[in-house]
Write a protein that holds these residues in place. Structure first.
Motif, short mmCIF file in Angstrom:
data_model
loop_
_atom_site.label_atom_id
_atom_site.label_comp_id
_atom_site.label_asym_id
_atom_site.label_seq_id
_atom_site.Cartn_x
_atom_site.Cartn_y
_atom_site.Cartn_z
N GLN A 125 50.74 0.54 26.46
CA GLN A 125 51.13 -0.60 27.30
C GLN A 125 49.96 -1.56 27.48
N LYS A 126 48.78 -1.01 27.72
CA LYS A 126 47.59 -1.86 27.91
C LYS A 126 47.32 -2.70 26.66
N ARG A 127 47.64 -2.14 25.51
CA ARG A 127 47.41 -2.87 24.25
C ARG A 127 48.57 -3.83 23.93
N GLY A 128 49.55 -3.90 24.84
CA GLY A 128 50.69 -4.83 24.64
C GLY A 128 51.66 -4.36 23.59
N LEU A 129 51.65 -3.05 23.29
CA LEU A 129 52.49 -2.54 22.21
C LEU A 129 53.80 -1.93 22.71
N PHE A 130 53.86 -1.62 24.01
CA PHE A 130 55.04 -0.91 24.51
C PHE A 130 55.49 -1.51 25.83
N ARG A 131 56.78 -1.45 26.09
CA ARG A 131 57.36 -2.06 27.29
C ARG A 131 56.73 -1.48 28.56
N THR A 132 56.73 -2.28 29.64
CA THR A 132 56.27 -1.78 30.94
C THR A 132 57.44 -1.58 31.89
N GLU A 133 58.61 -2.04 31.47
CA GLU A 133 59.86 -1.72 32.19
C GLU A 133 61.01 -1.87 31.21
N TYR A 134 62.14 -1.23 31.51
CA TYR A 134 63.30 -1.40 30.65
C TYR A 134 63.81 -2.83 30.78
N GLU A 135 64.18 -3.41 29.65
CA GLU A 135 64.70 -4.77 29.67
C GLU A 135 66.18 -4.80 29.31
N ALA A 136 66.76 -3.64 29.02
CA ALA A 136 68.17 -3.58 28.62
C ALA A 136 68.79 -2.30 29.18
N ASP A 137 70.11 -2.24 29.09
CA ASP A 137 70.83 -1.08 29.63
C ASP A 137 71.44 -0.22 28.53
N THR A 138 71.49 -0.74 27.30
CA THR A 138 72.15 0.00 26.22
C THR A 138 71.12 0.40 25.16
#
Ligand SMILES: Cc1cc2nc3c(=O)[nH]c(=O)nc-3n(C[C@H](O)[C@H](O)[C@H](O)COP(=O)(O)O)c2cc1C
Length: 450
Positions: free
Chosen positions: A412-425
């Motif tokens: 996350q710190k490297r901007g590679l992975f989400r920090t919260e879910y942005e979708a429901d499916t």
């Protein structure tokens, strides 16, 4: 928006290492305890994973005497897990060789409704030799025919999932009409292996169809994946083969008129994680030392369609001449290729080969610090080897928790992975479009997933 990677949890026994079931850090829960799966799913959801995945083999071998095998059937398990989670995608393995399209279509449509759009289907042709005799055949159906059946199967189930328009159910109490039958269609599928009249007896599900996941990487498997798969699990021991696979698969998909970003490539990674490299290596050694050559030999034999390796000395340096030609095996040809390439490259003794495979059965395995794991993930992701990873913790739940607590924050710190879910499916997490129905929607009517 910068490209983000995808993480899937591959749930396997008490962990992917062959000896995890007896290691003190693995769960004490039975493999038939639904709470084990619910807890793993909630942990992965806390770590914002896109999805979790359950494999399925349709036979149990003698190795069960010394290896934790056998558990719960994936679809029923995932339906229970759906009720204990809210966002994480739920991918179940079901065979195209040993089931009927109508049954499979209604089970996955139901799972997609039950989970409000989080279902994925891992499409396999079943490599385990013992499966055939459990389903009325004298022996295993051979590799080429399994894939021929799979095409016919996919054609039939896709039509079944498309047999209801999204607006077919009117549920008009005042007007007295439940469904608009001009929006529900018989499919009358008549293929070489399957005949199905339809329509399905489950209305169209939130995602239209479950996400099509696939996990066979042989020449036939890639061709099939290029046509149908939306996410692909694959095993590579080296970045170079993963890069070549990625380019080949996306190239084939584009050649069939598909978009490269609508087929995700997720290689496996099995990481023993420690606060220092020495600590990780120590834990790796503890796991390896518990391993039993009997189990390893049985598994190696299974990978090569029952070939007998028992006459070989465990300390013999292997050559390719000791293995059957991978192109002739009727099990999983791609995995046999991975093992043969390892023998050619590293010239291990039989004992060393069994240790290598004990970790993750031919998937990429490593022992290191959280930084080293994050570095490898970033390197493969940026080098065109992966859109994300099939995370295969060697010990469950302990090394899943370490991955989430220590590796995910670095990503996350490297901007590679989400920090919260942005979708429901699941389609939303994977960035996949929601398919229109081939019968009721114009070909270009593909909506972005919610
Ligand atoms: C991560 C991963 C998971 C798999 N899970 C299963 C499974 O649960 N059941 C199964 O029969 N095959 C499973 N397979 C095997 C493949 O789906 C496929 O049936 C097999 O590899 C034969 O295809 P191939 O010769 O094209 O590789 C898996 C493969 C991978 C890479």
């Amino acid at each position: 928006m910068s490209r983000k990677l995808h993480l899937n949890l591959f749930v396997h026994g008490r962990g992917h290492h062959e000896t995890a079931w007896r290691h003190p850090a693995s769960t004490r829960r039975a493999l038939t305890d639904i709470d084990y799966y619910r807890e793993l799913a909630r942990t992965a959801e806390k770590g914002l994973f896109d999805s979790l995945f359950l494999a399925d083999a349709l036979a149990v071998g003698d190795e069960v005497s010394h290896a934790a095998k056998g558990g719960l059937e994936p679809i029923t398990t995932l339906a229970a897990v759906a009720g204990a989670t809210e966002r994480i995608g739920l991918i179940g393995t079901v065979s195209t060789t040993y089931t009927e399209p109508y049954n499979l279509a209604r089970q996955f449509a139901s799972l997609d409704h039950i989970s409000h759009g989080r279902a994925g289907w891992n499409i396999v042709t079943s490599w385990v030799p013992g499966a055939g005799p459990n389903f009325g055949y004298d022996h295993q159906i051979e590799h080429g025919e399994r894939y021929e059946r799979a095409y016919d199967f996919l054609d039939a189930v896709t039509k079944l999932w498309d047999s209801w328009a999204d607006d077919a159910v009117l549920d008009d109490r005042e007007g007295g009409r439940y469904a608009d039958t001009s929006r529900v269609k018989k499919i009358n599928h008549a293929g070489p292996y399957h005949k199905v009249a339809g329509p399905l007896n489950v209305p169209r599900s939130p995602q239209g169809r479950p996400v099509y996941v696939q996990a066979g990487s042989s020449t036939a498997g890639r061709r099939f994946a290029a046509q149908y798969a939306e996410a692909v699990f694959t095993a590579h021991l080296e970045k170079a083969t993963a890069v070549a696979f990625y380019a080949d698969l996306k190239g084939q998909a584009v050649g069939l008129g598909r978009r490269a970003d609508q087929i995700l490539v997720l290689p496996g990674i099995s990481a023993v994680i420690g606060s220092t490299e020495a600590e990780a290596k120590r834990l790796q050694r503890d796991l390896d030392e518990l391993s039993d050559p009997k189990v390893g030999l049985e598994r190696l034999s299974g990978r090569f369609g029952g070939h007998d390796f028992s006459h070989l000395d465990l300390d013999k340096v292997l050559t390719l001449a000791d293995l059957p030609d991978p192109a002739t095996v009727q099990t999983a040809q791609s995995r046999a290729h991975v093992i043969a390439a390892l023998v050619e490259r590293e010239k291990p003794t039989l004992r060393q080969l069994l240790h290598s495979l004990a970790g993750a059965r031919g998937h990429f395995a490593m022992a290191g610090t959280p930084e080293q794991v994050a570095d490898l993930i970033e390197d493969w992701f940026r080098s065109g080897a992966a859109d994300g990873f099939n995370v295969m913790p060697p010990i469950l739940p302990a090394l899943l928790e370490t991955f989430i607590d220590e590796v995910v924050p670095l990503l996350q710190k490297r901007g590679l992975f989400r920090t919260e879910y942005e979708a429901d499916t699941l389609r939303g997490h994977y960035g996949l479009e929601r398919p229109g129905s081939q019968f009721f929607d114009a070909p270009e009517a593909h909506a972005p997933a919610a």
